[in-house]
Each structure stands twice: as C-alpha cells, then as structure tokens.
Design a protein around this motif. Structure first.
Motif, PDB file in Angstrom:
ATOM      1  N   ASP A  69       8.048 -27.962  17.548  1.00 36.38           N
ATOM      2  CA  ASP A  69       8.174 -29.108  16.648  1.00 36.38           C
ATOM      3  C   ASP A  69       9.314 -28.941  15.644  1.00 36.38           C
ATOM      4  OD1 ASP A  69       7.153 -27.133  15.079  1.00 36.38           O
ATOM      5  OD2 ASP A  69       5.414 -28.263  14.353  1.00 36.38           O
ATOM      6  N   GLY A  70      10.133 -27.905  15.790  1.00 34.60           N
ATOM      7  CA  GLY A  70      11.274 -27.701  14.903  1.00 34.60           C
ATOM      8  C   GLY A  70      10.987 -26.840  13.692  1.00 34.60           C
ATOM      9  N   THR A  71       9.734 -26.429  13.503  1.00 35.74           N
ATOM     10  CA  THR A  71       9.407 -25.526  12.406  1.00 35.74           C
ATOM     11  C   THR A  71       9.554 -24.076  12.859  1.00 35.74           C
ATOM     12  OG1 THR A  71       7.047 -25.405  12.961  1.00 35.74           O
ATOM     13  CG2 THR A  71       7.758 -27.206  11.511  1.00 35.74           C
ATOM     14  N   SER A  72       9.538 -23.168  11.902  1.00 37.00           N
ATOM     15  CA  SER A  72       9.573 -21.737  12.199  1.00 37.00           C
ATOM     16  C   SER A  72       8.532 -21.042  11.343  1.00 37.00           C
ATOM     17  CB  SER A  72      10.958 -21.150  11.927  1.00 37.00           C
ATOM     18  OG  SER A  72      11.933 -21.721  12.781  1.00 37.00           O
ATOM     19  N   THR A  73       7.976 -19.954  11.865  1.00 36.97           N
ATOM     20  CA  THR A  73       6.940 -19.207  11.155  1.00 36.97           C
ATOM     21  C   THR A  73       7.370 -17.759  10.986  1.00 36.97           C
ATOM     22  OG1 THR A  73       5.181 -20.601  12.071  1.00 36.97           O
ATOM     23  CG2 THR A  73       4.534 -18.463  11.183  1.00 36.97           C
ATOM     24  N   LEU A  74       7.366 -17.293   9.739  1.00 36.94           N
ATOM     25  CA  LEU A  74       7.630 -15.895   9.435  1.00 36.94           C
ATOM     26  C   LEU A  74       6.300 -15.244   9.080  1.00 36.94           C
ATOM     27  CD1 LEU A  74       9.312 -13.389   8.745  1.00 36.94           C
ATOM     28  CD2 LEU A  74       9.716 -14.395   6.473  1.00 36.94           C
ATOM     29  N   ARG A  75       5.831 -14.368   9.945  1.00 34.15           N
ATOM     30  CA  ARG A  75       4.584 -13.634   9.686  1.00 34.15           C
ATOM     31  C   ARG A  75       4.913 -12.386   8.885  1.00 34.15           C
ATOM     32  NH1 ARG A  75      -0.047 -14.153  13.800  1.00 34.15           N
ATOM     33  NH2 ARG A  75       0.042 -16.111  12.637  1.00 34.15           N
ATOM     34  N   VAL A  76       4.327 -12.292   7.696  1.00 39.43           N
ATOM     35  CA  VAL A  76       4.716 -11.281   6.716  1.00 39.43           C
ATOM     36  C   VAL A  76       3.639 -10.219   6.550  1.00 39.43           C
ATOM     37  CG1 VAL A  76       5.138 -10.918   4.245  1.00 39.43           C
ATOM     38  CG2 VAL A  76       6.222 -12.824   5.424  1.00 39.43           C
ATOM     39  N   ARG A  77       4.079  -8.983   6.428  1.00 42.30           N
ATOM     40  CA  ARG A  77       3.242  -7.875   5.953  1.00 42.30           C
ATOM     41  C   ARG A  77       4.110  -7.067   4.997  1.00 42.30           C
ATOM     42  NH1 ARG A  77      -1.386  -4.594   8.006  1.00 42.30           N
ATOM     43  NH2 ARG A  77      -1.183  -2.501   7.136  1.00 42.30           N
ATOM     44  N   LEU A  78       3.859  -7.219   3.727  1.00 42.19           N
ATOM     45  CA  LEU A  78       4.644  -6.594   2.669  1.00 42.19           C
ATOM     46  C   LEU A  78       3.829  -5.419   2.136  1.00 42.19           C
ATOM     47  CD1 LEU A  78       7.361  -7.140   1.196  1.00 42.19           C
ATOM     48  CD2 LEU A  78       6.059  -8.412  -0.515  1.00 42.19           C
ATOM     49  N   THR A  79       4.253  -4.188   2.453  1.00 41.16           N
ATOM     50  CA  THR A  79       3.434  -3.000   2.254  1.00 41.16           C
ATOM     51  C   THR A  79       3.874  -2.178   1.054  1.00 41.16           C
ATOM     52  OG1 THR A  79       3.119  -2.899   4.659  1.00 41.16           O
ATOM     53  CG2 THR A  79       2.542  -0.927   3.400  1.00 41.16           C
ATOM     54  N   SER A  80       2.898  -1.638   0.324  1.00 35.72           N
ATOM     55  CA  SER A  80       3.175  -0.777  -0.825  1.00 35.72           C
ATOM     56  C   SER A  80       3.824   0.520  -0.366  1.00 35.72           C
ATOM     57  CB  SER A  80       1.873  -0.470  -1.568  1.00 35.72           C
ATOM     58  OG  SER A  80       2.059   0.560  -2.517  1.00 35.72           O
ATOM     59  N   ASP A  81       4.876   0.939  -1.077  1.00 35.71           N
ATOM     60  CA  ASP A  81       5.546   2.194  -0.743  1.00 35.71           C
ATOM     61  C   ASP A  81       4.665   3.405  -1.051  1.00 35.71           C
ATOM     62  OD1 ASP A  81       7.724   0.648  -0.074  1.00 35.71           O
ATOM     63  OD2 ASP A  81       8.739   0.943  -1.994  1.00 35.71           O
ATOM     64  N   GLN A  82       3.744   3.273  -2.014  1.00 38.31           N
ATOM     65  CA  GLN A  82       2.889   4.385  -2.398  1.00 38.31           C
ATOM     66  C   GLN A  82       1.612   4.472  -1.554  1.00 38.31           C
ATOM     67  OE1 GLN A  82       4.275   2.331  -4.899  1.00 38.31           O
ATOM     68  NE2 GLN A  82       5.873   3.877  -5.234  1.00 38.31           N
ATOM     69  N   ASP A  83       1.127   3.338  -1.066  1.00 40.55           N
ATOM     70  CA  ASP A  83      -0.148   3.315  -0.356  1.00 40.55           C
ATOM     71  C   ASP A  83      -0.082   2.304   0.786  1.00 40.55           C
ATOM     72  OD1 ASP A  83      -2.751   3.341   0.507  1.00 40.55           O
ATOM     73  OD2 ASP A  83      -3.587   2.368  -1.280  1.00 40.55           O
ATOM     74  N   PRO A  84       0.076   2.761   2.028  1.00 40.69           N
ATOM     75  CA  PRO A  84       0.192   1.839   3.163  1.00 40.69           C
ATOM     76  C   PRO A  84      -1.021   0.936   3.367  1.00 40.69           C
ATOM     77  CG  PRO A  84       0.883   4.058   3.778  1.00 40.69           C
ATOM     78  CD  PRO A  84       0.255   4.171   2.431  1.00 40.69           C
TER      79      PRO A  84
END
Length: 261
Positions: free
Chosen positions: A109-124
């Motif tokens: 449909d012309g959209t895009s999806t960015l699936r995010v996992r933003l992880t802590s550098d100190q605690d995965p």
C-alpha cells in the motif's frame, strides 16, 4: 557547524514542544441583548470552555498492515559510525539500535514499517521495542511537500568526533515520507513504560541515495533513510524514570536481501 546542524558530539539538541496548543476559547457574539438570550449564550460559552479536551497524546490507531512487497536488512553507515541509527537522546543516550534485531519492510500500500529494538548498552534485557510506520511516500520535489525540511547525515571531520544531521534539498531520485509514527514499549527495567515517536512537525523523512566524504575517502549509498524525530512519554516506569519528551534522529542504510547472500 551552522545553526541548522544537529550535533551529537555533546551539544544538546533544542527542546521540541511535542503537545499541540489549544486555540483561544471563543467569545460571545457582540450585540447580544441582556436577558434570557444573553444568559443562554453565556452558559454555552462556559460549557464549551470547560469541555475543551486536554492536549492530545500521541496514539497510533490499530490497523491491519498490507502485505510485504520487499524486505531490507538494516546496516550501519560506515562513515557515520558515530551517528547512531536511532538516537532519542536524553533518557535514552545509552541505548543502541542493532540492525540484526530490527527490520524494514516496504508494503504493497506504499507504507513502510521499521521494526525497532533499542537496547540498553548496560543491560541487554532492558530495551524499547515496537513498530514505526512511515506513510505518504512521494518524490521529494513534489509540490505538496517541497516546503518541508529534509535532513541528511554529515560525516565527522576528525576521528572521534560525532556525526550530525543538517538540512538537505529535494532531488529527482529522492523520495520522502510525510509521516512517521509509532509507539515503543519498554522491557526489563523499562517494563510498563511507553514512548510515542513522530517525525518533527514541518519535516519529512528522506529516503534515497546519498553520498558523502570523510577525510580522503568518499562513499555512496543507494538506499538511506534520514529524519529528525520527537518523542513523548506516554507512561513511565518506577525502576528507570524517563523524561516527559525529547528530540532525536534516525539514520539508516537499507540493504536488499541479495546483498546479504
């Protein structure tokens, strides 16, 4: 660095007002006579004033995504290794977006999806996750969006210096998304916290080829994504308190599946 450059080398970003402003409360019509009619008008104005909604929160409607037409892996831009893929700053300056934990899908449909996992550098085990939906993809020189600001990366000039984003103009082979929106949920020490993410009002998300140089080397990329974003805390967490709002950036290089084989 000029005033348009957004530095990630230790210079604080300007605060962004994320919540919309409520317009002035309408006043009564001039010339209304005293008596019952005036009383009714005054009562209506009081009711309207007290019924004004509070500033809207960022919310993402629940929709069924269209079928995926192309998938891409997210890779770092080598010359901009100091410019993080997703940088929210403030409470999240020690969180990193790892391409192997994320994905990018173009949909039918012309959209895009960015699936995010933003992880802590100190605690995965502490991270933010969710989908950012990009809509309204059109050529960057389209008259309806040409007034919106676009941004692209600038390589650090000296080793150890931070990269940044600065204004970029439209180009015939560059597309833009007019809308980026999504909510990231917390896990680990951020369990229960949610953060809404949007593109900065008045801007668009740039997607397309891009080239730059650092020192004596020049590099080019055929599919990059750059944006300035804002975030708003929707719920907090007692274990790791976060600020109510802030700004950041998005910087991605998309590689096709064939490039990984």
């Amino acid at each position: 660095m000029d005033e348009q450059e957004i530095s990630f080398g230790g210079v604080a970003e300007p605060m962004v007002e994320a919540a919309p402003r409520i317009g002035d409360v309408p006043t009564t019509t001039r010339g209304v006579r005293s008596g019952p009619i005036a009383a009714v008008v005054a009562t209506a104005v009081i009711v309207a004033a007290t019924a004004l909604p509070s500033p809207a929160k960022f919310t993402t409607p629940v929709t069924t995504p269209a079928a995926v037409s192309a998938s891409f892996s997210i890779q770092d831009i080598p010359v901009l290794e100091n410019l993080e893929s997703l940088q929210l700053g403030s409470s999240f300056e020690n969180f990193t977006l790892f391409g192997s934990e994320c994905s990018w899908d173009d949909r039918a449909d012309g959209t895009s999806t960015l699936r995010v996992r933003l992880t802590s550098d100190q605690d995965p085990s502490t991270f933010l996750f969710g989908d950012l939906i990009l809509k309204g993809r059109v050529p960057s020189d389209d008259l309806e969006v040409v007034s919106r600001e676009l941004f692209a990366g600038v390589a650090p000039e000296t080793p150890g210096a931070g990269g940044w984003l600065r204004k970029a103009g439209p180009a015939p082979d560059v597309d833009v998304y007019t809308s980026l929106a999504g909510t990231l949920m917390g896990a680990g020490d951020l369990e229960g916290a949610t953060v809404a993410v949007r593109n900065l009002p008045g801007t668009a998300v740039r997607r397309g080829p891009w080239a730059t140089s650092s020192g004596r080397s020049s590099v080019s990329f055929d599919d990059t994504v750059f944006a300035r974003i804002i975030w708003l805390r929707e719920t907090d967490n007692a274990e790791l308190s976060i600020q109510s709002e802030g700004g950041g950036s998005l910087s991605l290089y998309l590689a096709s599946a064939s490039d990984d084989e």
